[in-house]
Design a protein around this motif. Sequence first.
Motif, PDB file in Angstrom:
ATOM      1  N   MET A 281       0.834  -1.207   0.000  1.00 42.69           N
ATOM      2  CA  MET A 281       0.000   0.000   0.000  1.00 42.69           C
ATOM      3  C   MET A 281       0.868   1.257   0.000  1.00 42.69           C
ATOM      4  N   LEU A 282       1.902   1.268   0.837  1.00 45.04           N
ATOM      5  CA  LEU A 282       2.788   2.435   0.885  1.00 45.04           C
ATOM      6  C   LEU A 282       3.478   2.671  -0.461  1.00 45.04           C
ATOM      7  N   GLY A 283       3.939   1.584  -1.082  1.00 43.63           N
ATOM      8  CA  GLY A 283       4.621   1.709  -2.380  1.00 43.63           C
ATOM      9  C   GLY A 283       3.722   2.302  -3.441  1.00 43.63           C
ATOM     10  N   ASN A 284       2.455   1.941  -3.418  1.00 41.62           N
ATOM     11  CA  ASN A 284       1.526   2.426  -4.433  1.00 41.62           C
ATOM     12  C   ASN A 284       0.909   3.779  -4.068  1.00 41.62           C
ATOM     13  N   LEU A 285       1.287   4.311  -2.911  1.00 36.88           N
ATOM     14  CA  LEU A 285       0.818   5.643  -2.516  1.00 36.88           C
ATOM     15  C   LEU A 285       1.976   6.645  -2.486  1.00 36.88           C
ATOM     16  N   HIS A 286       3.108   6.263  -3.074  1.00 39.11           N
ATOM     17  CA  HIS A 286       4.311   7.102  -2.973  1.00 39.11           C
ATOM     18  C   HIS A 286       4.109   8.488  -3.564  1.00 39.11           C
ATOM     19  N   ASP A 287       3.214   8.624  -4.537  1.00 39.93           N
ATOM     20  CA  ASP A 287       2.997   9.927  -5.182  1.00 39.93           C
ATOM     21  C   ASP A 287       1.613  10.488  -4.857  1.00 39.93           C
ATOM     22  N   PHE A 288       1.032  10.005  -3.749  1.00 37.74           N
ATOM     23  CA  PHE A 288      -0.339  10.383  -3.406  1.00 37.74           C
ATOM     24  C   PHE A 288      -0.342  11.379  -2.253  1.00 37.74           C
ATOM     25  N   ASN A 289      -1.321  12.280  -2.292  1.00 41.87           N
ATOM     26  CA  ASN A 289      -1.507  13.256  -1.221  1.00 41.87           C
ATOM     27  C   ASN A 289      -2.997  13.370  -0.950  1.00 41.87           C
ATOM     28  N   HIS A 290      -3.333  13.874   0.219  1.00 37.39           N
ATOM     29  CA  HIS A 290      -4.765  13.980   0.552  1.00 37.39           C
ATOM     30  C   HIS A 290      -5.523  14.862  -0.445  1.00 37.39           C
ATOM     31  N   THR A 291      -4.806  15.732  -1.144  1.00 38.55           N
ATOM     32  CA  THR A 291      -5.472  16.579  -2.153  1.00 38.55           C
ATOM     33  C   THR A 291      -5.853  15.772  -3.397  1.00 38.55           C
ATOM     34  N   ASP A 292      -5.304  14.545  -3.517  1.00 40.03           N
ATOM     35  CA  ASP A 292      -5.613  13.698  -4.679  1.00 40.03           C
ATOM     36  C   ASP A 292      -6.830  12.805  -4.442  1.00 40.03           C
ATOM     37  N   ILE A 293      -7.436  12.893  -3.261  1.00 42.10           N
ATOM     38  CA  ILE A 293      -8.576  12.024  -2.939  1.00 42.10           C
ATOM     39  C   ILE A 293      -9.729  12.275  -3.911  1.00 42.10           C
ATOM     40  N   VAL A 294     -10.248  11.188  -4.443  1.00 41.79           N
ATOM     41  CA  VAL A 294     -11.385  11.265  -5.376  1.00 41.79           C
ATOM     42  C   VAL A 294     -12.669  11.136  -4.561  1.00 41.79           C
ATOM     43  N   PRO A 295     -13.656  12.022  -4.799  1.00 40.99           N
ATOM     44  CA  PRO A 295     -14.918  11.940  -4.047  1.00 40.99           C
ATOM     45  C   PRO A 295     -15.570  10.562  -4.202  1.00 40.99           C
ATOM     46  N   TYR A 296     -16.268  10.143  -3.160  1.00 43.42           N
ATOM     47  CA  TYR A 296     -16.874   8.802  -3.121  1.00 43.42           C
ATOM     48  C   TYR A 296     -17.758   8.536  -4.341  1.00 43.42           C
ATOM     49  N   ASN A 297     -18.589   9.534  -4.715  1.00 49.10           N
ATOM     50  CA  ASN A 297     -19.559   9.298  -5.808  1.00 49.10           C
ATOM     51  C   ASN A 297     -18.899   9.180  -7.183  1.00 49.10           C
ATOM     52  N   GLN A 298     -17.582   9.453  -7.250  1.00 48.58           N
ATOM     53  CA  GLN A 298     -16.889   9.326  -8.545  1.00 48.58           C
ATOM     54  C   GLN A 298     -16.061   8.040  -8.651  1.00 48.58           C
ATOM     55  N   LEU A 299     -16.064   7.239  -7.610  1.00 52.54           N
ATOM     56  CA  LEU A 299     -15.264   6.015  -7.612  1.00 52.54           C
ATOM     57  C   LEU A 299     -15.925   4.921  -8.437  1.00 52.54           C
ATOM     58  N   LYS A 300     -15.121   3.955  -8.853  1.00 52.02           N
ATOM     59  CA  LYS A 300     -15.659   2.801  -9.554  1.00 52.02           C
ATOM     60  C   LYS A 300     -16.459   1.940  -8.576  1.00 52.02           C
ATOM     61  N   GLU A 301     -17.277   1.077  -9.160  1.00 55.86           N
ATOM     62  CA  GLU A 301     -18.128   0.249  -8.312  1.00 55.86           C
ATOM     63  C   GLU A 301     -17.309  -0.684  -7.420  1.00 55.86           C
ATOM     64  N   ILE A 302     -16.218  -1.241  -7.946  1.00 53.40           N
ATOM     65  CA  ILE A 302     -15.401  -2.134  -7.126  1.00 53.40           C
ATOM     66  C   ILE A 302     -14.757  -1.378  -5.964  1.00 53.40           C
TER      67      ILE A 302
END
Length: 887
Positions: free
Chosen positions: A617-638
């Motif tokens: 999880m950490l490796g795949n979040l290396h370029d992620f920040n809280h500003t990159d969070i996608v709103p719940y209603n825009q996420l894929k069904e899975i």
Amino acid sequence: MNKILKDIVNRHKLLLGHKVMYRPGWDCHGLPIEMKALEQIRKEGKEASLSATEIRRLARKKAVTEVENQKKDFMSWAVIGDWDNAYMTLTKDYEIRQLELFHDMIKKGYIYRQLKPVYWSPSSKSALAESELEYNEKHVSQSIHVRFPIKKLAPKLADKWKDVVPIDKLYALIWTTTPWTIPSNKAIAVHPDLVYSAVEVLHGDKSGVYIVGLDRLDAFKTELNITEEDQIRLLGNVNGSELAGTEYTHPLYETTLPMISGEHVTAESGTCLVHTAPGHGMEDYEACSKLGIEPFSPLDDEGRYTKEAGLGLEGKEAFTDGNSMVIDALTKAGALVRQRAYTHKYPYDWRTKKPIMLRATSQWFANVENLQKEAVKALQSVKMVPSVSMKRLEQFTLSRKEWCISRQRSWGVPIPALYDVETGEALMTDESVQHIIKVFGERGTDSWWGEEDDNIFVAPQYQQNGKVYKRGYDTMDVWFDSGTSWTMLKDIPDRDPTLPIADVYLEGSDQHRGWFQSSLLTSIATTGKTPYGTLITHGFVLDEEGHKMSKSLGNVLVPSVITRGGKDKKKSPAYGTDVLRLWVASCEYTKDVAMGPSIIAQISENMRKIRTTARFMLGNLHDFNHTDIVPYNQLKEIDHYMLHELYQFNNRISEAYDSYSYNKAIQLLQNFTTNTLSAFYFDVIKDRLYNEKASENSRRMAQTVLFQVLKSYTTSLSPVACHTAEEIYENYRSMTPQPESSVFKTGWLVKDSEWKNESLEAKWAILKELKGQINQVLELARQDKVLKTSQEAEVDVVINKESEAGKTVHSMDVSELSSLFLTSRVNVHDANTAISRQFEKEAVLGDGTRCKIYTQRTEQHKCPRCWNYQASEADTLCPRCTQVLNA
């Protein structure tokens, strides 16, 4: 196990936002520490010359040294607490608190002194509490049948047996496994409601007329080896109530003694006539005290006969030479009817591992009988883990009539009693005790032994009353010491006064007879309340074979060898503290638990999986920040489904922690790791994470979910594997909007109700089941060497679109299905569609829907970038990768 369990409780409560106060403490008094301190002195032969003050100095030094050693170990296991302010029962502050509580119990009439039988350890030369006993199942005693000549029948019986039973040949027959108590015999007890027989025996030197319980006649014949009918004749029967008042002669002293009624007499063993020595048995004492028969116990502190025993027994050990001499004396007197070795359960001193005796001495007692009902009633408001602890603690509390609180040792808190030099009468009034406590406050309890002048401890109002007083040197039972520990919490500021003083007491199952009970009784006596709101009981640690750990067996596994490794690191690797903590949390701690090299190795493997999962999880979040969070209603069904699973996980693991079911919490975490994350969600989102453009929305969606999972994963792990959790948090805290210095400042698990979606749960249960069925078909192709990986396969699913399962499958985008099933392509067909492929399987899904699954190797080629089989030609990029690289 105990310290780490306590720490898991505290860390979980800390995360929930509670202010946690854990002040570690040590019981420092008692015989084991005194004996350990004297060990070296004893080897040098100097023990006899030591004064009580010197013994106390040595014991104090030993206790403080051991406390420091243990403290280092406890801290090395990451146990948080107020270590700089840890308490010890040997400090003046603690001892004064204890004496003040004792004073309160005196004022309320719970403390008294009495000459009566107590558990006495000759090997320790001290009285013991019941909780300080252990039972040896293989103890061997010499059991004897002894006949006592009848001197005079009770008035009612004299007329009844006048012409039937010859009194000059009549004997009362008793059976005992403690021949050494015969010199202390003061009566013979019979049950008033049992029937007793007078039987004439013609059997050599055993001939005579014996009084025996009717229910024990057959056993009596067996004991005397009577096989012929003409060797025994029944002369008459009588009720026990008619026997009471009969007089007999002691065979060794020629004294005349009475037969008395006793409700404790049974027909389960012996002869139904009980040899009664009120100086050596509680039931004997109670039966005799009602009739004014004083206890007699001619034994000293070492279990040797005193001069009062006579018969040349003085100085002989009761359990050994004395026992043999009593049997010899009975034989010479013609009173011994039968002797044999008898193996049975017998109480031993839990410290010296040697047998104890009941011996009448003057001791101080706490009257528990008046507290029992109130204590048991108060327990109903206590949460017990496990719940069966309630019954066990109730039974132990109700079975205890009194508590012997005095000990004959130097190392302990003195019982503040003065004694009249002439009469021996104890002075323990409110004023006297208050004065002594004041002196202790100024000079410390060592002054009780160190000051030469007794008068220092005499209160002013008793100085001129014409009496001279001296100190008594009994010390308090260590269970009274530990049972006072709740007073250390009395002064916590802002504590809700309606709550028990302590939220949680957590200890081993042996403390139902010890600390749990002594704390309860002292608190009920002085406050009327239980000292704890929740009581947690754990078992003991055994080796991998289920045997008790013992130095003599060589099966002890020392915690430091687990955490830091042994001399041979290949044989005993250093696993670190978190593996030790994870083992504790993984145990069904309410029972005895096993520990050994193979178990710890398995726990280490579990920890490796946890770290690997966090690292993914950490490796795949290396370029992620809280500003990159996608709103719940825009996420894929899975992604929605994964957040629903996370919502359920957070709820279940919270319930497990709240109920102190830590092994259940770890099982949930491991199941979540293996099945929900590794085998499902991680597999499905790898393609998005690795192969989409870094800023692609679908990749950010997967990262958004991973971020939420990682936070919950870390938090749920942190009360147990606190170092690992801090390490994980250190690597992702910069992604959070308000980074904290520790994971323990971030709060407990988030339960976002937006994530809850039960309709998705039903839908994805079908899809996951279908995935399992498809994997079986793919496995057939792999075994036939048609496929190497699932990505090489095309799958066709034929399913009725009108069925519930069919509606779910047909509603899905085929690209989502190929992503879910990790295949090159998925085609969905309605029922009755004819398909011809190399491999096929018919399956029935959970709702009863039938479907057919077909697979074959795809004609597409492997993309060298994403490894999916979606390229039109060999060694060329697939359309998606072409687009990503062009961008």
